[in-house]
Design an enzyme around this catalytic site. Structure first.
Site, mmCIF file in Angstrom:
data_model
loop_
_atom_site.group_PDB
_atom_site.id
_atom_site.type_symbol
_atom_site.label_atom_id
_atom_site.label_comp_id
_atom_site.label_asym_id
_atom_site.label_seq_id
_atom_site.Cartn_x
_atom_site.Cartn_y
_atom_site.Cartn_z
ATOM 1 N N VAL A 70 0.839 -1.192 0.000
ATOM 2 C CA VAL A 70 0.000 0.000 0.000
ATOM 3 C C VAL A 70 0.879 1.248 0.000
ATOM 4 O O VAL A 70 2.019 1.221 0.452
ATOM 5 C CB VAL A 70 -0.955 0.045 1.227
ATOM 6 C CG1 VAL A 70 -1.885 -1.151 1.240
ATOM 7 C CG2 VAL A 70 -0.160 0.111 2.531
ATOM 8 N N CYS A 71 0.323 2.334 -0.527
ATOM 9 C CA CYS A 71 0.966 3.649 -0.444
ATOM 10 C C CYS A 71 -0.147 4.689 -0.479
ATOM 11 O O CYS A 71 -1.327 4.341 -0.364
ATOM 12 C CB CYS A 71 1.987 3.859 -1.564
ATOM 13 S SG CYS A 71 1.249 4.046 -3.208
ATOM 14 N N ALA A 72 0.196 5.942 -0.650
ATOM 15 C CA ALA A 72 -0.817 7.000 -0.585
ATOM 16 C C ALA A 72 -1.793 6.967 -1.745
ATOM 17 O O ALA A 72 -2.971 7.292 -1.587
ATOM 18 C CB ALA A 72 -0.138 8.363 -0.507
#
Length: 432
Positions: A393-395
């Site tokens: 996951v990331c932004a």
């Protein structure tokens, strides 16, 4: 005995030194650039995309630096797997002297009095999805006689060719064909579609192309007064007059918030705007605001709603929607947001891998996640259990996708969340 055989083959010396990775050269088009993680994802013909890092030691050719590179640019990268690139070269196709025009000259021609023929030389699909207003389509790799026959008979007539930017070869190929056929007033707009988009100028989508895409994977917005829209509109269209876009921009600025189209966090979502005509003020205002928010695949319906009706394309009335229900197309290796929301993120056989930057994690840490910044993934594989499933996951999903590429290549069972996320104070994660 074995040593003597190796010696005779000249290979014995290899056993005296550690084996090192061999430098490689990869050529392809940029899919994504993460400047936070100094990482590029490259689409390479006939193989899986390649993820390459860069740093302050990386040299650039035909570009001042990473700021001169953008989506779909053709590049050639020299690197050693596991290490940052040593050189990134932007592959630029030049034009003959005196042929190239810039965007200001292009706008002068389009708004001037001289007759011209503007030609989009990209393949037909990209042309239909969004082209510069007034452009016709000719692909230079079609039959040469058919290509020339489609041009005006007057050899002194002004011809302007363009394609997908300086790293696209088709403008130059079209110029060569036209000049070879005796045309004397030929120009090439080498900046092409990327340059036009950067200037936030409208692109026109073909009505019949749009008619085949009236589905939740495309956002169709009617920018007219909703009272008028309700009497007749495109199937599946959402009412959002131009004043709403301007009001949202004011709100984002006032509240210091990230600009976002309600219901569409995906900046790559295909959005088609329309009004009565493609030059109506309301649709041009909506286009300006939406592109300023960072949405990169916005187009205006060519000839507007009136042209749509003239084509005999389907029209509905009294079924106008007022909220966007966009269904993002799942990228290879992505987990559906609904599945992610229903997943127990505390499972023993699951790793939530947070590939955001150190600064982002310091501001909002995801509870229970393992944090490895994207740029450190290749050097940190030993921190991950290969027997467990991994969700990166990331932004926004961009760096998470790159992380999936790297980990998948290393043999991990990995998917990624291709969505904008928000991390609450308690460390919980929610999809926007």
């Amino acid at each position: 005995m074995r040593w003597s055989v190796l010696a005779r083959l000249g290979l014995a010396v290899l056993l005296l030194f550690p084996i090192t990775s061999v430098a490689e050269t990869v050529k392809g088009r940029i899919m994504e650039i993460s400047r936070l993680a100094n990482t590029i994802q490259i689409r390479v013909p006939d193989q899986e995309p390649v993820v390459v890092r860069f740093n302050e030691s990386t040299t650039f050719a035909e570009a001042e630096g990473i700021g001169d590179l953008g989506g779909n640019d053709l590049i050639e990268v020299e690197y050693t797997p596991g290490s940052p690139a040593t050189q990134i070269r932007k592959i630029v196709f030049g034009l003959p002297p005196g042929i190239e025009i810039d965007i200001q000259e292009m706008l002068g021609i389009l708004t001037g009095d001289e007759a011209y023929t503007l030609v989009d030389t990209r393949p037909r699909g990209p042309y239909l999805s969004g082209t510069i207003p007034s452009a016709m389509h000719l692909f230079p790799r079609m039959d040469e006689e058919e290509f020339i026959a489609a041009l005006p008979e007057d050899k002194d007539h002004l011809l302007i060719f363009f394609c997908g930017g300086a790293t696209c070869p088709y403008t130059g190929e079209a110029v060569d064909l036209a000049q070879g056929a005796g045309y004397t007033n030929v120009k090439g707009y080498q900046g092409g579609i990327p340059d036009w988009r950067r200037a936030q100028l409208p692109l026109h989508a073909d009505p019949n192309w749009v008619a085949e895409r009236l589905n939740p994977g495309h956002v169709i917005i009617d920018t007219r007064n909703p009272v008028i829209s309700a009497t007749g509109h495109l199937p599946g269209a959402v009412a959002m007059p131009a004043s709403n876009f301007e009001a949202l921009t004011d709100r984002f600025i006032r509240e210091d918030r990230e600009a976002r189209l309600p219901g569409v966090s995906d900046r790559r979502a295909p959005v088609i705007l329309y009004s009565d005509q493609h030059h109506s003020d309301d649709v041009l205002i909506a286009f300006r605001e939406l592109t300023s928010w960072g949405y990169g695949r916005v187009a205006v319906l060519k000839d507007g709603f009136e042209g749509w009706k003239d084509e005999g394309l389907p029209v509905e009335s009294d079924q106008l929607a007022y909220a966007i229900e966009y269904e993002r197309q799942l990228a290879p290796g992505a987990i559906a947001p609904e599945e992610f929301a229903a997943t127990d993120l505390t499972r023993d056989d699951l790793i939530i891998l947070d590939v955001r930057s150190d600064q982002e994690v310091a501001e909002a840490e995801i509870a229970g996640a393992i944090h490895i910044p994207l740029e450190a993934i290749e050097d940190s594989l030993e921190q991950l259990d290969q027997s467990k499933e991994i969700i990166a996951v990331c932004a926004t999903g961009i760096r998470a996708e790159m992380a999936r590429r790297v980990l998948d290549g290393a043999g991990f069972n990995v998917r990624f969340l291709n969505e904008h996320i928000e991390v609450d104070e308690d460390g919980s994660l929610s999809v926007l």
